[in-house]
Design a protein around this motif. Structure first.
Motif, PDB file in Angstrom:
ATOM      1  N   HIS A  62       8.302  11.032   3.273  1.00  0.00           N
ATOM      2  CA  HIS A  62       8.082  10.356   4.548  1.00  0.00           C
ATOM      3  C   HIS A  62       7.538   8.948   4.326  1.00  0.00           C
ATOM      4  O   HIS A  62       7.955   7.992   4.975  1.00  0.00           O
ATOM      5  CB  HIS A  62       7.123  11.180   5.401  1.00  0.00           C
ATOM      6  CG  HIS A  62       6.933  10.624   6.781  1.00  0.00           C
ATOM      7  ND1 HIS A  62       5.835  10.900   7.556  1.00  0.00           N
ATOM      8  CD2 HIS A  62       7.703   9.805   7.516  1.00  0.00           C
ATOM      9  CE1 HIS A  62       5.946  10.260   8.703  1.00  0.00           C
ATOM     10  NE2 HIS A  62       7.068   9.595   8.710  1.00  0.00           N
ATOM     11  N   MET A  63       6.625   8.813   3.390  1.00  0.00           N
ATOM     12  CA  MET A  63       6.073   7.494   3.107  1.00  0.00           C
ATOM     13  C   MET A  63       7.123   6.571   2.485  1.00  0.00           C
ATOM     14  O   MET A  63       7.117   5.356   2.715  1.00  0.00           O
ATOM     15  CB  MET A  63       4.854   7.605   2.190  1.00  0.00           C
ATOM     16  CG  MET A  63       3.655   8.266   2.853  1.00  0.00           C
ATOM     17  SD  MET A  63       2.097   8.021   1.979  1.00  0.00           S
ATOM     18  CE  MET A  63       1.743   6.311   2.384  1.00  0.00           C
ATOM     19  N   LEU A  64       8.031   7.149   1.707  1.00  0.00           N
ATOM     20  CA  LEU A  64       9.119   6.343   1.152  1.00  0.00           C
ATOM     21  C   LEU A  64      10.014   5.829   2.274  1.00  0.00           C
ATOM     22  O   LEU A  64      10.468   4.675   2.238  1.00  0.00           O
ATOM     23  CB  LEU A  64       9.929   7.175   0.162  1.00  0.00           C
ATOM     24  CG  LEU A  64      11.095   6.444  -0.530  1.00  0.00           C
ATOM     25  CD1 LEU A  64      10.571   5.259  -1.327  1.00  0.00           C
ATOM     26  CD2 LEU A  64      11.876   7.399  -1.424  1.00  0.00           C
ATOM     27  N   SER A  65      10.258   6.665   3.282  1.00  0.00           N
ATOM     28  CA  SER A  65      11.049   6.214   4.429  1.00  0.00           C
ATOM     29  C   SER A  65      10.305   5.121   5.190  1.00  0.00           C
ATOM     30  O   SER A  65      10.914   4.188   5.719  1.00  0.00           O
ATOM     31  CB  SER A  65      11.361   7.383   5.363  1.00  0.00           C
ATOM     32  OG  SER A  65      10.232   7.778   6.115  1.00  0.00           O
ATOM     33  N   ASP A  66       8.971   5.233   5.222  1.00  0.00           N
ATOM     34  CA  ASP A  66       8.168   4.188   5.855  1.00  0.00           C
ATOM     35  C   ASP A  66       8.331   2.864   5.120  1.00  0.00           C
ATOM     36  O   ASP A  66       8.465   1.798   5.733  1.00  0.00           O
ATOM     37  CB  ASP A  66       6.683   4.572   5.860  1.00  0.00           C
ATOM     38  CG  ASP A  66       6.404   5.764   6.764  1.00  0.00           C
ATOM     39  OD1 ASP A  66       7.333   6.167   7.489  1.00  0.00           O
ATOM     40  OD2 ASP A  66       5.277   6.265   6.736  1.00  0.00           O
ATOM     41  N   ALA A  67       8.300   2.946   3.786  1.00  0.00           N
ATOM     42  CA  ALA A  67       8.460   1.730   2.980  1.00  0.00           C
ATOM     43  C   ALA A  67       9.824   1.098   3.245  1.00  0.00           C
ATOM     44  O   ALA A  67       9.939  -0.133   3.375  1.00  0.00           O
ATOM     45  CB  ALA A  67       8.304   2.069   1.499  1.00  0.00           C
ATOM     46  N   ALA A  68      10.859   1.946   3.345  1.00  0.00           N
ATOM     47  CA  ALA A  68      12.192   1.426   3.652  1.00  0.00           C
ATOM     48  C   ALA A  68      12.218   0.795   5.037  1.00  0.00           C
ATOM     49  O   ALA A  68      12.812  -0.266   5.249  1.00  0.00           O
ATOM     50  CB  ALA A  68      13.217   2.555   3.561  1.00  0.00           C
ATOM     51  N   GLY A  69      11.546   1.453   5.990  1.00  0.00           N
ATOM     52  CA  GLY A  69      11.500   0.921   7.349  1.00  0.00           C
ATOM     53  C   GLY A  69      10.795  -0.421   7.430  1.00  0.00           C
ATOM     54  O   GLY A  69      11.248  -1.341   8.109  1.00  0.00           O
ATOM     55  N   VAL A  70       9.679  -0.549   6.713  1.00  0.00           N
ATOM     56  CA  VAL A  70       8.946  -1.819   6.709  1.00  0.00           C
ATOM     57  C   VAL A  70       9.777  -2.904   6.039  1.00  0.00           C
ATOM     58  O   VAL A  70       9.798  -4.060   6.489  1.00  0.00           O
ATOM     59  CB  VAL A  70       7.582  -1.661   6.004  1.00  0.00           C
ATOM     60  CG1 VAL A  70       6.901  -3.015   5.855  1.00  0.00           C
ATOM     61  CG2 VAL A  70       6.688  -0.717   6.792  1.00  0.00           C
ATOM     62  N   THR A  71      10.484  -2.537   4.965  1.00  0.00           N
ATOM     63  CA  THR A  71      11.352  -3.512   4.288  1.00  0.00           C
ATOM     64  C   THR A  71      12.445  -4.000   5.233  1.00  0.00           C
ATOM     65  O   THR A  71      12.728  -5.207   5.308  1.00  0.00           O
ATOM     66  CB  THR A  71      11.992  -2.880   3.039  1.00  0.00           C
ATOM     67  OG1 THR A  71      10.961  -2.445   2.150  1.00  0.00           O
ATOM     68  CG2 THR A  71      12.880  -3.879   2.323  1.00  0.00           C
ATOM     69  N   ILE A  85       0.839  -1.207   0.000  1.00  0.00           N
ATOM     70  CA  ILE A  85       0.000   0.000   0.000  1.00  0.00           C
ATOM     71  C   ILE A  85       0.871   1.253   0.000  1.00  0.00           C
ATOM     72  O   ILE A  85       0.633   2.207  -0.756  1.00  0.00           O
ATOM     73  CB  ILE A  85      -0.932   0.003   1.236  1.00  0.00           C
ATOM     74  CG1 ILE A  85      -1.962  -1.130   1.120  1.00  0.00           C
ATOM     75  CG2 ILE A  85      -1.641   1.348   1.381  1.00  0.00           C
ATOM     76  CD1 ILE A  85      -2.805  -1.313   2.371  1.00  0.00           C
ATOM     77  N   THR A  86       1.898   1.245   0.843  1.00  0.00           N
ATOM     78  CA  THR A  86       2.750   2.421   0.977  1.00  0.00           C
ATOM     79  C   THR A  86       3.487   2.738  -0.316  1.00  0.00           C
ATOM     80  O   THR A  86       3.554   3.900  -0.743  1.00  0.00           O
ATOM     81  CB  THR A  86       3.767   2.208   2.117  1.00  0.00           C
ATOM     82  OG1 THR A  86       3.067   1.925   3.332  1.00  0.00           O
ATOM     83  CG2 THR A  86       4.627   3.450   2.313  1.00  0.00           C
ATOM     84  N   LEU A  87       4.043   1.733  -0.972  1.00  0.00           N
ATOM     85  CA  LEU A  87       4.776   1.960  -2.217  1.00  0.00           C
ATOM     86  C   LEU A  87       3.863   2.516  -3.313  1.00  0.00           C
ATOM     87  O   LEU A  87       4.274   3.386  -4.097  1.00  0.00           O
ATOM     88  CB  LEU A  87       5.436   0.660  -2.683  1.00  0.00           C
ATOM     89  CG  LEU A  87       6.649   0.195  -1.863  1.00  0.00           C
ATOM     90  CD1 LEU A  87       7.129  -1.161  -2.346  1.00  0.00           C
ATOM     91  CD2 LEU A  87       7.779   1.219  -1.948  1.00  0.00           C
ATOM     92  N   ALA A  88       2.628   2.023  -3.355  1.00  0.00           N
ATOM     93  CA  ALA A  88       1.675   2.512  -4.358  1.00  0.00           C
ATOM     94  C   ALA A  88       1.372   3.992  -4.135  1.00  0.00           C
ATOM     95  O   ALA A  88       1.340   4.795  -5.080  1.00  0.00           O
ATOM     96  CB  ALA A  88       0.392   1.687  -4.310  1.00  0.00           C
ATOM     97  N   VAL A  89       1.185   4.374  -2.874  1.00  0.00           N
ATOM     98  CA  VAL A  89       0.866   5.767  -2.565  1.00  0.00           C
ATOM     99  C   VAL A  89       2.075   6.673  -2.785  1.00  0.00           C
ATOM    100  O   VAL A  89       1.927   7.824  -3.228  1.00  0.00           O
ATOM    101  CB  VAL A  89       0.343   5.891  -1.127  1.00  0.00           C
ATOM    102  CG1 VAL A  89       0.129   7.346  -0.748  1.00  0.00           C
ATOM    103  CG2 VAL A  89      -0.960   5.118  -0.967  1.00  0.00           C
TER     104      VAL A  89
END
Length: 306
Positions: free
Chosen positions: A53-62, A27-31
């Motif tokens: 910020h959402m890109l950093s979230d995607a990195a954090g989840v990864t 979801i995060t990567l799509a947004v």
């Protein structure tokens, strides 16, 4: 006499929620893609900040997913606790990424003060609303699991910050549409940066506590001491240590001084069972190590610890 009860499971708290993390990542990567394109088309710094910020979230989840996989590897003679600390290191990386992103956003926002460009508010508003909806969906997916793992908690806090950031972008878009006050976009960017920092600091503080092997939050060593001393046959307890390997895996050790007559095979076994039940019932600690010592041995013990 030493004794150990309980084992460290190979499946950590974050590992039990991999599917949730994968769903949030998708979801995060799509947004991120939608918001990045929207920021480029609209010229909105706050939307770009939210996308970053959402890109950093995607990195954090990864990182959390990779850490959960690494932490699930079995223990070995060289790493007797396995790789479970990998989750804590990943949470540390998440916190540092959050701090870095917030500083970058804040710096760029300050650079734009006094020279706010025109913004295409329709694109800005659409992308922000889409981001807010996605963040709400991600929060619902992670709800409950964030209380079990530092990594899942880090992802949850990041998504929560994204939601607040999206709401700030929505508010800025509406203000610009109604008043033409383009500086609202820059102000929203500053707010997003300021919202990230406290959450990153709290996560970093929790990670440092684990790495420094501090007592788990809410656990009082003196209270544990009193419970152990209340067990029949125990005369003293010292060298108490309680720390956390990773989320949901507290570990306890202590030297327990007992009456000399208790240290027969049956008495020692019964005493150890009582101690383990005491720790497990009152302090939710399954992995306990006790060294039983006769009272007559007390003069040989070095009292350098609690």
């Amino acid at each position: 006499m030493g004794h150990d009860h309980g084992h460290v499971s190979g499946l950590t708290a974050a590992g039990r929620h991999r599917k949730r993390l994968l769903a949030v990542l998708a979801i995060t990567l799509a947004v991120v893609l939608v918001q990045a394109v929207g920021a480029g088309l609209s010229g909105s710094l706050s939307l770009l900040a939210d996308a970053g910020h959402m890109l950093s979230d995607a990195a954090g989840v990864t990182i959390a997913l990779l850490a959960a996989w690494i932490a699930g590897r079995p223990a070995s003679d060289q790493r007797t606790y396995g790789y479970q600390r990998a989750e804590v290191l990943a949470a540390l990386a998440n916190a540092l990424v959050l701090i870095t992103i917030s500083v970058v956003i804040f710096t760029e926002a300050l650079r734009r003060i006094g020279s706010a460009p025109d913004v295409q508010t329709d694109i800005m508003l659409f992308a922000a609303i889409l981001g807010a909806a996605a963040n709400i969906a991600s929060l619902l997916i992670l709800r409950g699991a964030h209380q079990e793992s530092l990594n899942v908690r880090g992802a949850y806090l990041e998504v929560l910050g994204d939601l607040l950031g999206s709401l700030a972008v929505i508010a800025a878009a509406v203000i610009i549409m109604l008043t033409g006050f383009n500086a609202a976009d820059t102000i929203a960017s500053v707010l997003i940066a300021l919202m990230i920092l406290p959450r990153a600091w709290h996560l970093l503080r929790d990670v440092v506590d684990v790495l420094l092997e501090a007592s788990p939050r809410g656990v009082e060593v003196q209270m544990i001491r009193e419970h152990i001393l209340s067990v029949e046959g125990v005369t003293d307890v010292h060298d108490i240590h309680i720390w956390t390997i990773t989320s949901g895996v507290p570990v306890f050790s202590a030297h327990v001084v007992v009456e000399d007559g208790v240290l027969n095979a049956r008495g020692a076994d019964q005493l150890l069972d009582k101690l383990v039940v005491c720790l497990g019932t009152h302090f939710d600690t399954d992995h306990c190590t006790f060294q039983l010592e006769p009272a007559s041995h007390s003069e040989h013990e070095s009292r350098q610890h609690a």
